[in-house]
Design a protein around this motif. Sequence first.
Motif, short mmCIF file in Angstrom:
data_model
loop_
_atom_site.label_atom_id
_atom_site.label_comp_id
_atom_site.label_asym_id
_atom_site.label_seq_id
_atom_site.Cartn_x
_atom_site.Cartn_y
_atom_site.Cartn_z
N UNK A 62 0.83 -1.21 0.00
CA UNK A 62 0.00 0.00 0.00
C UNK A 62 0.86 1.26 0.00
N UNK A 63 1.92 1.26 0.82
CA UNK A 63 2.83 2.40 0.87
C UNK A 63 3.51 2.59 -0.49
N UNK A 64 3.98 1.48 -1.06
CA UNK A 64 4.68 1.56 -2.35
C UNK A 64 3.75 2.07 -3.45
N UNK A 65 2.50 1.65 -3.43
CA UNK A 65 1.53 2.14 -4.42
C UNK A 65 1.33 3.65 -4.27
N UNK A 66 1.26 4.11 -3.02
CA UNK A 66 1.11 5.53 -2.77
C UNK A 66 2.31 6.32 -3.25
N UNK A 67 3.52 5.79 -3.02
CA UNK A 67 4.74 6.46 -3.46
C UNK A 67 4.79 6.51 -4.99
N UNK A 68 4.46 5.38 -5.64
CA UNK A 68 4.48 5.33 -7.10
C UNK A 68 3.49 6.33 -7.69
N UNK A 69 2.30 6.41 -7.10
CA UNK A 69 1.29 7.36 -7.58
C UNK A 69 1.75 8.80 -7.39
N UNK A 70 2.36 9.08 -6.24
CA UNK A 70 2.85 10.43 -5.97
C UNK A 70 3.94 10.84 -6.95
N UNK A 74 6.65 -8.98 -6.28
CA UNK A 74 6.32 -8.03 -5.22
C UNK A 74 7.56 -7.44 -4.56
N UNK A 75 8.43 -8.29 -3.98
CA UNK A 75 9.59 -7.80 -3.23
C UNK A 75 10.50 -6.98 -4.14
N UNK A 76 10.71 -7.46 -5.37
CA UNK A 76 11.58 -6.73 -6.29
C UNK A 76 11.02 -5.37 -6.64
N UNK A 77 9.71 -5.30 -6.87
CA UNK A 77 9.07 -4.03 -7.17
C UNK A 77 9.15 -3.08 -5.99
#
Length: 271
Positions: free
Chosen positions: A22-30, A103-106
């Motif tokens: 969830x955090x990574x998705x938020x960072x990517x979107x930002x 997942x982990x790599x992304x």
Amino acid sequence: MSILKPLWRSLRVVEHLLTGTTIALGVAAGRRIGLRIAWLPDVVRWWHGRLCRTLGLRLEVTGAIAPNALLVVNHVSWLDIPVLGSQAKIDFLSKAEVGDWPLIGWMAKIAGTLFIARGGNQTRILIPSIGELVRKGRHVAVFPEGTTTDGSGLQHFHPRLFAAGQLEGVLIQPVALRYGANATPDRTAPFIGDDALLPHLMRLIRHPGLLVQISFLQPLDGKGLPRRQLAERCHYAIAASLGVETSEARSSPNHQGLVPAPASSVLGEAA
């Protein structure tokens, strides 16, 4: 109860991975809309520490991390990354294959991990980037063995990456990682050979309370020293800290002055 406890830890690990996703998705979107995510390094450190606590690791820390340092670390497991990452804001240099892990790599890419391909000529390109990160106050950790071991010895330290430690304003700090409380290194932690990530993770979940000893050793200024000599000095320092002998360490005349830093703290769980 013996079944319920591992099940509960498994659910906590899944929840933690979902939190990271969830955090990574938020960072990517930002980033997609041009936002600067200044808080990411703090959150990555928190995420690493929480994973260590979720797995029930006990971290024992000796010495202190030096400012503006390239961290040179022996490599035992993928666990080395959350264990070290829980101690400071650290960027890692990893083999390119890790970037392909589901997942982990992304998530590693989002967190700022630097990747290097085996046999590729990327070192020359990465060295200035590593130096810039360290001079800006970040730490970068490298694993000069280029592979993992079972913790009972050290492999050869490849000297190419030590070129980053020859740059102005960059110190080199050897870091010794040891898993287990007995004379023989723990056999659960190593991620070697044909090990797969999920079965290895399940082994860790079934064996909580693993002691991890992290020794931040005396840093050195690599300016003006050959890369091979820097590699030999770090190899000797880590071997001496772990209490293992290798022909490389015994034969090296270039290891004077590298001893564990005096400060010591023991943490019952990950910070």
